[in-house]
Design an enzyme around this catalytic site. Structure first.
Site, short mmCIF file in Angstrom:
data_model
loop_
_atom_site.label_atom_id
_atom_site.label_comp_id
_atom_site.label_asym_id
_atom_site.label_seq_id
_atom_site.Cartn_x
_atom_site.Cartn_y
_atom_site.Cartn_z
N ASP A 139 11.52 31.05 -29.53
CA ASP A 139 12.71 31.53 -30.05
C ASP A 139 12.25 31.54 -31.61
OD1 ASP A 139 15.36 32.02 -30.86
OD2 ASP A 139 15.39 29.77 -31.60
N ALA A 169 37.42 38.96 -39.88
CA ALA A 169 38.63 38.10 -40.32
C ALA A 169 39.48 39.05 -41.38
CB ALA A 169 38.09 36.85 -41.05
N GLY A 227 28.05 39.12 -35.36
CA GLY A 227 28.65 38.97 -36.68
C GLY A 227 30.13 38.33 -36.53
N GLY A 270 44.85 40.43 -46.99
CA GLY A 270 45.45 41.53 -46.34
C GLY A 270 44.29 42.42 -46.12
N GLY A 286 28.16 41.40 -40.76
CA GLY A 286 27.54 41.21 -39.71
C GLY A 286 26.20 42.15 -39.54
N CYS A 334 0.99 -1.30 0.01
CA CYS A 334 -0.23 0.09 0.09
C CYS A 334 0.75 1.27 -0.03
CB CYS A 334 -0.86 0.00 1.27
SG CYS A 334 -0.27 0.23 2.84
N ASP A 336 15.20 25.38 -29.39
CA ASP A 336 15.86 24.29 -29.89
C ASP A 336 16.74 23.63 -28.89
OD1 ASP A 336 18.35 25.89 -29.62
OD2 ASP A 336 18.40 26.42 -31.76
#
Length: 758
Positions: A433, A502, A499, A506, A512, A14, A644
């Protein structure tokens, strides 16, 4: 770090048994948490391995009067299922035999007593030897059900009385009182059979045996969903070794093995297709009815069914790592979890049996004080003990949770805890989202603006080659489709939510948002009108700059998921407010929101700030320019976050209810309180609706369990006798008690008729 284990408990009769074990475990040093579930006879524990051990925990349970065995977590799932099924059938067979033998042995006594009252003819030998026959047969019935007596007696001695203790005290009182009268007749005393209570003891044990048998059957049905999930696992696999096919048990499959799957066969484990093409029916796992195309590089899920062609795949997850095993683990833990609503029932169960024994003694003493005969007082005492039913209280919540979480699992919805069910029904504000949740998360390039579009696309693709963001992948994909050579980028730096930077040939390249350009003192006035026009159409615009000069714009659009608008429409009909949380700018967010009818857009939110937005919503704070309609306090606004399960993890954790759309990924499994296996936002609606339905059933069960005891115990104590002259017999009390638990479980089983709103 705490270890988690699941122990199979045997000997529980029980809810009081479960409460006693739980209390003993929580007192043990090193045990972080202990949840004992009477419905599925399991203990779910977290313990510190530095302070305790599995063997120590088993000993604590044994000292309490029960046995414990560790659940196998290594999913040779089919074998584990067969073992559990065999144990369950063995228990039901034993209970069935006990009921049958006690019924056959007790029927002559029942006929003699009831037949005599009804004027039915009795065999002559029974009239002559009725007392010894009743004594012998009732003794045989007690021996048949002797484990109830031993369990009840041991629990009493240890001062941890359970339901069996009530049965033991009640039947023992009736049996020994009658035996004492029978013994007096052996020395010449003239005592009629109408003064004996052998039939009460027999009736009680027959009905209790029947009740336990029916309870075992109905309890087994509450976990049918998990049994079906376990039964999905194939038992064998065909592996390719040294160019030869070999059929081996599923337990022998190893990660990296190449496995052949023919048409109509089940996929044994999770993996990646290396050769071949087919369509796979994934309905058993995701609930998705349409077969999914599989080709080289595609992920396949164990226990799903190959429909058409043959293919080979490499095993990537085996045993307890497979998605099926993870789903079973989550569903089992959910079935064993407790909702907050159960805490009251647990507290009652802990003190229920001692309280009933006290009531039985007090009520008997009162009737004795007023001068009633001992036989009358004994009837009161036995009836109070027997009608009390802690089982109904103990089964009310877990059986409903077991059925509810099983129903959800069959639809590809994993509800991880009982508390998630309780919170989900209260949600009145749902936050989505955008990318990967409302939208497909697979955007494509729609516009390239500026002089030398190929050069713009080349620079953007070259700098984004090292990024894993969906927008970056869309740009790289577009460059590859247009046969544009991608250059080597150096000094790559990602700026979260803004963003990337790089150097290419050169040149200092920035790519971004407006914020990224502003931080680097690059003016964008000349491109603002073009950006606004693109954003008003729901496109995300990224700015490309070389050596601090604007070179061009690239616009990317993400498509809405198929059922996004339908899900939000239904949420509105349910009275929920809906918001969208996105790192994108307001124009893009508002364009998407307009398409699906979202109430609020909370835009330009960096990933690390999403949790703060959820916290503000919960606190009733104003967000942007809106004074949100629902509540001005924490109590008024209950927030669900749908994401997600990866970059939304902090927000999912902060929300009252985290719903992860993970497609079964490991991260999603760990993040949300509810996990939606397939990317269908209508499952958000189903999860909330099913939660509300499950809690409704729990409340119904608890109501009937409490009412049954609140009404039944006073009637058994004789409260109606002064007014009506009617006194409940122990026989009626036993019948009522036996079927009360079955009625509660049956109400939970009715949940299987549930149909979602969509």
């Amino acid at each position: 770090m705490a270890n988690k284990i699941i122990l199979k408990i045997s000997g529980m009769h029980c809810a009081s048994c479960a409460a006693n074990i739980e209390r003993a475990l929580t007192k043990e040093k090193g045990i972080v948490s202990a949840n004992v579930n009477y419905a599925n006879e399991k203990a779910y524990l977290e313990f510190n391995p530095q302070q305790s051990s599995i063997e120590r925990i088993k000993k604590v349970i044994k000292d309490t009067g029960y046995a414990a065995n560790e659940e196998s977590r290594d999913m040779t799932i089919a074998g584990h299922h067969d073992h559990q099924k065999e144990a369950s059938l063995k228990e039901m067979t034993s209970l069935k035999k006990r009921f049958f033998y006690s019924l056959v042995l007790g029927l002559p006594v029942i006929y003699a007593v009831m037949g005599g009252l009804a004027g039915l003819p009795l065999p002559e030998f029974f009239e002559k030897y009725g007392m010894p026959i009743q004594f012998l047969l009732s003794t045989a019935v007690i021996l048949t059900c002797f484990n109830i007596w031993t369990s009840g007696f041991k629990s009493l001695i240890k001062l941890r009385p359970n339901m069996d203790s009530l049965i033991f005290v009640g039947t023992a009182a009736a049996y020994f009182y009658s035996s004492a009268l029978f013994a007096q007749t052996l020395f010449g005393a003239k005592i009629g059979m109408e003064n004996l209570y052998f039939e009460s003891a027999i009736f009680i044990l027959i009905f209790i045996s029947l009740g336990k048998y029916l309870e075992a059957i109905t309890k087994g049905r509450t976990s049918e969903a998990i049994k079906k999930l376990i039964g999905l696992a194939p038992k064998e696999a065909t592996i390719i070794k040294n160019g030869q096919e070999a059929r081996i048990p599923i337990a022998e499959v190893r990660e990296g093995d190449i496995i052949l799957v023919r048409p109509g066969e089940k996929i044994p484990v999770d993996g990646v297709v290396v050769e071949g093409y087919s369509a796979v029916d994934e309905k058993t796992i995701t609930g998705e009815s349409i077969p999914v195309e599989k080709k080289e590089g595609s992920q396949v899920i164990g226990a799903t069914i190959n429909k058409t062609g043959s293919f080979r795949f490499r095993a990537t997850k085996i045993g307890s790592q497979t998605m099926l095993a993870q789903i079973i683990k989550i569903v089992e833990e959910a079935m064993g979890s407790k909702a907050s609503i159960q805490l009251m029932a647990d507290r009652v169960s802990l003190y229920f049996v001692p309280a009933v024994i006290t009531i039985a003694i007090l009520s008997s003493a009162i009737w004795l004080f007023f001068g009633y005969q001992f036989a009358f007082v004994l009837t009161i005492f036995v009836s109070v003990l027997i009608i009390a039913c802690p089982c109904a209280l103990g089964l009310a919540t877990p059986t409903a949770i077991m059925v509810g979480s099983g129903l959800a699992a069959q639809r590809g919805i994993l509800i991880k805890t009982g508390d998630a069910l309780e919170i989900a029904r209260k949600v009145n504000f749902v936050v989505f989202d955008k990318t990967g949740t409302l939208t497909s998360g697979e955007p494509s390039v729609t516009d390239v603006l500026g002089e030398g579009q190929n050069e713009i696309l080349q620079l953007a693709a070259s700098i984004e080659k090292k990024s894993e963001h969906p927008l970056a992948q869309a740009i790289v994909k577009k460059a590859e489709q247009d046969n544009i050579a991608i250059k080597n980028a150096t000094d790559f730096e990602a700026v979260p939510g803004k963003g990337v930077k790089a150097k290419i040939d050169g040149q200092e390249i920035l790519f971004g948002t407006r914020k990224l350009m502003a931080e680097n003192n690059i003016k964008i006035d000349s491109t603002e009108n073009d950006m606004i026009a693109l954003e008003d159409n729901g496109k995300t615009v990224m700015i490309l700059a070389a050596d601090s000069k604007i070179v061009g714009l690239i616009a990317v659009a993400d498509t809405l998921k198929e059922y996004s608008q339908e899900a939000i429409d239904i949420l509105h009909k349910m009275g929920k407010k809906v918001a969208m949380l996105t790192g994108d700018n307001k124009r893009v967010g508002q364009a998407i929101a307009k398409q699906v009818g979202i109430d609020y857009v909370i835009a330009e939110v960096l990933p690390q700030n999403k949790a703060k937005v959820i916290k503000d919503l919960q606190a009733g704070n104003q967000i942007g320019n809106w004074k949100l309609e629902i509540g001005n306090s924490r109590q008024g606004r209950v927030v669900a976050m749908v994401g997600d399960g990866i970059n939304d993890a902090p927000a999912l954790a902060q929300a009252d209810l985290g719903i992860a759309l993970g497609s079964g990924t490991d991260v999603a499994m760990e993040t949300g309180q509810i996990v939606l296996i397939k990317d269908d936002l209508r499952d958000v609606v189903t999860a909330i609706d099913l939660s509300k339905y499950t809690i409704k059933k729990i409340k119904q069960n608890l109501f009937w369990a409490f009412i049954y005891n609140v009404v039944g115990i006073p009637i058994a104590a004789g409260i109606l006798f002064p007014f009506t002259g009617w006194l409940m017999s122990p026989t009626i009390a036993a019948a009522a008690m036996a079927f009360s638990s079955v009625s509660v479980v049956s109400n939970s089983l009715l949940m299987r008729t549930y149909r979602p709103k969509i």
